[in-house]
Design a protein around this motif. Structure first.
Motif: not given
Length: 257
Positions: A101, A109-110, A112, A116-117, A120-123, A126
């Motif tokens: 996290a 922010q993300d 996973g 995965r983080v 394919k970062p969410a922001t 990240v």
């Protein structure tokens, strides 16, 4: 507890952490690293259902930190104890965690798996936070040629995505707009000669040798995007007009031409 069982458990934890010979010493007789191991042992020996570790290795040197990181990972997995591990060290997060996290100033922010983080970062925060060498974020403009390809203009150069590439369909929604393209060092490789729309040309500005790898800092004439602590975009000056020109960080054998 029965004293015999108690002593057995203490000896087992002390042996696992390499502090068995320190059990007869007073705290002031221990080094920082030894105190950290004893503190870990004191938590482990109680066999709790949950560990809360708040930067337990932050005050140790890099060698001891790597050693204890492996021991902590092995121990908590063998005990099967859920562990919440707080750290500012991305290496610790990626190597120790089953799930990560990422928080920035208290805002999630993300979350996973490490893979995965990282992939394919969410922001953008990240993306910029995870990875060594750090990801390069470049400004690109999208131009759509229906049923042919999508062109990404990066500085004065272009990369083409064929229309049958799933990413091209996603990018088609941003025709004429600016987006941010993330480039990781391990995703870049040298080629013998440039191919229009399939490669980027650049000039090596600096080389750093790290023994097991070398990092090439390459100017491709693009605009680099910085991420401030709030995760907001800050646009750097265009290459050639500022020393903050875009630099693609790459490991040995992986640099653009």
């Amino acid at each position: 507890m029965d004293p015999a069982a108690q002593g057995e458990r203490v000896a087992e934890s002390a042996g696992a952490l390499g502090v068995r010979e320190l059990l007869e010493r007073w705290p002031h007789q221990l080094s920082g690293g030894q105190r950290q191991r004893v503190a870990m042992g004191r938590a482990l020996v109680r066999q709790p259902r949950l560990f809360l570790l708040d930067e337990p290795l932050s005050n140790l040197d890099s060698g001891l930190r790597a050693e204890l990181r492996a021991e902590i990972s092995s121990m908590v997995r063998s005990l099967g104890v859920t562990t919440v591990y707080v750290t500012h060290d991305q290496t610790e997060a990626l190597t120790l965690a089953d799930h990560i996290a990422v928080l920035n100033r208290g805002v999630l922010q993300d979350v996973g798996t490490p893979g995965r983080v990282y992939d394919k970062p969410a922001t953008m925060f990240v993306a910029a936070f995870l990875g060594t060498p750090r990801i390069t974020l470049l400004e690109a403009f999208v131009y759509v040629y229906l049923n042919s390809h999508v062109a990404l203009r990066i500085g004065e150069q272009q990369l083409f995505l064929p229309w049958n590439d799933p990413r091209a369909r996603e990018l088609a929604h941003y025709h004429g707009e600016a987006i941010v393209v993330g480039v990781r060092a391990e995703a870049v490789a040298p080629i013998a000669e440039a191919r229009r729309g399939q490669s980027l040309r650049g000039e090596i500005r600096h080389l750093e040798h790290h023994g097991h790898e070398s990092l090439a800092f390459i100017d491709i004439g693009a605009t680099e995007i910085d991420v401030d602590p709030d995760g907001l975009r800050q646009q750097a000056a265009t290459a050639g007009r500022s020393t903050r020109a875009s630099r693609t960080r790459c490991s040995t054998g992986s640099w653009t031409r």
